[in-house]
Design an enzyme around this catalytic site. Structure first.
Site, PDB file in Angstrom:
ATOM      1  N   ASP A  98       3.379 -14.293  11.912  1.00 24.74           N
ATOM      2  CA  ASP A  98       1.986 -14.746  11.444  1.00 24.74           C
ATOM      3  C   ASP A  98       1.024 -13.474  11.576  1.00 24.74           C
ATOM      4  O   ASP A  98       0.636 -13.170  12.615  1.00 24.74           O
ATOM      5  CB  ASP A  98       1.706 -15.688  12.044  1.00 24.74           C
ATOM      6  CG  ASP A  98       0.350 -16.161  11.897  1.00 24.74           C
ATOM      7  OD1 ASP A  98      -0.404 -15.513  11.287  1.00 24.74           O
ATOM      8  OD2 ASP A  98      -0.048 -17.396  12.302  1.00 24.74           O
ATOM      9  N   HIS A 155      -2.372   9.931  -1.227  1.00 26.13           N
ATOM     10  CA  HIS A 155      -2.331   8.690  -1.940  1.00 26.13           C
ATOM     11  C   HIS A 155      -2.261   8.815  -3.455  1.00 26.13           C
ATOM     12  O   HIS A 155      -1.855   8.256  -4.235  1.00 26.13           O
ATOM     13  CB  HIS A 155      -4.117   7.977  -1.717  1.00 26.13           C
ATOM     14  CG  HIS A 155      -3.872   7.182  -0.660  1.00 26.13           C
ATOM     15  ND1 HIS A 155      -3.680   5.800  -0.835  1.00 26.13           N
ATOM     16  CD2 HIS A 155      -4.212   7.203   0.499  1.00 26.13           C
ATOM     17  CE1 HIS A 155      -3.711   4.989   0.374  1.00 26.13           C
ATOM     18  NE2 HIS A 155      -4.193   5.695   1.187  1.00 26.13           N
ATOM     19  N   LYS A 196      -7.944  -0.688  10.873  1.00 24.67           N
ATOM     20  CA  LYS A 196      -7.279  -1.050   9.833  1.00 24.67           C
ATOM     21  C   LYS A 196      -5.937  -0.526   9.331  1.00 24.67           C
ATOM     22  O   LYS A 196      -4.899  -0.954   9.039  1.00 24.67           O
ATOM     23  CB  LYS A 196      -8.447  -1.102   8.457  1.00 24.67           C
ATOM     24  CG  LYS A 196      -7.876  -1.797   7.234  1.00 24.67           C
ATOM     25  CD  LYS A 196      -7.101  -0.847   6.336  1.00 24.67           C
ATOM     26  CE  LYS A 196      -6.615  -1.458   4.924  1.00 24.67           C
ATOM     27  NZ  LYS A 196      -5.650  -0.910   4.166  1.00 24.67           N
ATOM     28  N   GLU A 224       0.787  -1.188   0.066  1.00 27.39           N
ATOM     29  CA  GLU A 224      -0.037  -0.081   0.103  1.00 27.39           C
ATOM     30  C   GLU A 224       0.819   1.259   0.169  1.00 27.39           C
ATOM     31  O   GLU A 224       1.685   1.462   0.957  1.00 27.39           O
ATOM     32  CB  GLU A 224      -0.851   0.017   1.255  1.00 27.39           C
ATOM     33  CG  GLU A 224      -1.847   1.177   1.261  1.00 27.39           C
ATOM     34  CD  GLU A 224      -2.986   0.929   2.214  1.00 27.39           C
ATOM     35  OE1 GLU A 224      -3.552  -0.179   2.813  1.00 27.39           O
ATOM     36  OE2 GLU A 224      -3.678   2.058   2.612  1.00 27.39           O
TER      37      GLU A 224
HETATM   38  C1  MEV Z   1      -6.267   2.866   4.507  1.00 30.22           C
HETATM   39  O1  MEV Z   1      -5.551   2.146   4.157  1.00 30.22           O
HETATM   40  C2  MEV Z   1      -6.461   3.305   6.029  1.00 30.22           C
HETATM   41  C3  MEV Z   1      -7.121   4.462   6.429  1.00 30.22           C
HETATM   42  O2  MEV Z   1      -8.457   4.232   5.884  1.00 30.22           O
HETATM   43  C4  MEV Z   1      -7.403   4.422   8.189  1.00 30.22           C
HETATM   44  C5  MEV Z   1      -8.157   5.202   8.756  1.00 30.22           C
HETATM   45  O3  MEV Z   1      -9.250   5.682   8.026  1.00 30.22           O
HETATM   46  O4  MEV Z   1      -7.805   5.853   9.777  1.00 30.22           O
HETATM   47  C6  MEV Z   1      -6.747   5.652   6.038  1.00 30.22           C
END
Ligand code: MEV
Length: 419
Positions: free
Chosen positions: A276, A374, A260, A82
């Site tokens: 892992d 991004h 995430k 990413e």
């Molecule tokens: C993207 O990989 C992760 C985010 O969505 C985390 C977040 O929203 O805090 C940017």
């Protein structure tokens, strides 16, 4: 290990050789160790790691800079597909170091094994009997792994839980095992299997499952950092950050995305050290429900000077001995780069990285949004897809960004104009 500074400005602007030189110098790597990064995984090693091997699958590995953890400068290898993740972590670490960097601490490395007992007539009596035989059960468990015991680890405690279920009551025995520097799955599973016959004998029941729990809530790591109020834009920026964070603290829909973002950092280091990541993921998400509703693994508040304080707490089942961490050549060099001696040292870096990653994401979201960052790399990827090479890539990407039109057909047009 080195006392060199991990603080670097514009690391991304250096060419590959200069980046490698920095890492070699920082971590005192040999030329052979450094060369490992330009090689694919040897077929013979891959073939021993899993079944039916046909090759290996490469993802990029980057270096997050600027980290200071428990007073020591660290650079962190991150394996991820990413974009923006490595840069975001490095930026967060740069801000955190203004106020002393990250402080992190771990519990003892205690993993839990579960043994499920069914068809017991007197379940309360059976539970009592197991606890009465705790000493014998622990001795039997420890007889399975004398090496672990000689390093100060081994089975330390037994607990019993009586659970209601659609198929009747069941008795679940937990064994707590100090696994020292291992992830611990093998040691714990072996002990669980060894205890099964004795537990059946003691209780008159039947053992079904005997397996480690990934909810490793006795193996916890915590990290904390203070983010300078002025550096992040003053009181208003801190308030905007806290408003954004609050949603993650109360709403599972947001908490899942928030967490995430944490795992973007954590998984990349877990992968780079041959650990892992599914074990860490399942443990982290299960732990995020500890107060009855899925919530954020981090928490944020203001200190008395109005600076933003961030904290993270999660279970961390990882190892620096055994498994792929000892077999994969890149994982071995990554551990050297990290300058770690114990699994807990690694866990403290993992938690600090997770907090940095989360701070960076929420900060971006509460200010400019994440698309800006991004889109830069995305624009370059689109330029490459359109056929740009070398210097053309930056020119096409810059032009698309200035027009706010990052699309393949536009990239092709710009490329044709340049040519
Ligand atoms: C993207 O990989 C992760 C985010 O969505 C985390 C977040 O929203 O805090 C940017």
């Amino acid at each position: 290990m080195t006392n060199k500074s991990s603080k670097v400005s514009g690391f991304y602007k250096l060419d590959l050789d200069k980046r490698l030189d920095f890492v070699k110098d920082f971590a005192d790597l040999t030329k052979e160790e450094l060369d490992i990064f330009s090689k694919g995984l040897d077929f013979e090693i891959a073939d021993r790691m899993i079944e039916n091997v046909i090759g290996s699958f490469e993802i990029p590995i980057g270096i997050a800079v600027n980290f200071q953890i428990n007073g020591k400068d660290k650079i962190i290898p991150m394996a991820t597909e990413e974009s923006s993740v490595v840069a975001a972590a490095s930026n967060a670490a740069k801000i955190a170091r203004l106020k002393g960097g990250f402080t992190a601490e771990c519990s003892d490395p205690i993993m839990i094994g579960q043994i499920q007992l069914l068809n017991i007539k007197d379940i309360a009596g059976a539970a009592e009997k197991i606890l009465d035989h705790k000493k014998q059960l622990l001795e039997l468990a420890n007889a399975q792994d004398k090496v672990l015991v000689s390093f100060g680890g081994g089975a330390k405690d037994i607990e019993v839980r009586i659970l209601d279920s659609p198929i009747g009551k069941m008795l679940v025995t937990h064994i707590h095992v100090d696994v020292r520097d291992a992830m611990g799955a093998n040691a714990v599973n072996t002990m669980c299997e060894a205890l099964a016959p004795m537990l059946e004998e003691l209780t008159g029941g039947h053992v079904r499952l005997k397996i480690l729990s990934n909810l490793a809530n006795k193996r916890i790591v915590r990290a904390k950092a203070v983010f300078d109020k002025d550096k992040i834009g003053g009181d208003k920026a801190v308030d905007a950050f806290l408003e954004s964070y609050t949603l993650a603290s109360i709403d599972p829909y947001r908490a899942a995305t928030h967490n995430k973002g944490i795992m973007n950092g954590i998984d990349s280091l877990i992968i780079a050290t041959g650990n892992d990541f599914r074990a860490i993921e399942s443990g982290a998400h299960a732990y995020a429900t500890k107060n009855g509703q899925y919530s954020s693994l981090t928490k944020y508040y203001k200190d008395q000077d109005g600076n933003l304080v961030g904290e993270i707490e999660l279970p961390i089942a990882l190892g620096i001995v055994g498994g792929a961490s000892n077999i994969h050549p890149k994982a071995k060099v990554c551990k050297k780069i990290l300058g770690i001696k114990t699994a807990n040292d690694l866990a403290e870096i993992v938690a600090s990285l997770g907090l940095a990653q989360n701070f960076a994401a929420v900060f971006a979201l509460s200010t400019v949004g994440i698309q800006k960052g991004h889109m830069s790399l995305h624009a370059k990827n689109i330029a490459v897809m359109a056929g740009a090479t070398g210097e053309q890539i930056d020119r096409v990407a810059e032009q698309m960004k200035s027009e706010n039109k990052i699309k393949l057909d536009r990239a092709k047009e710009i490329l044709a104009e340049i040519k």
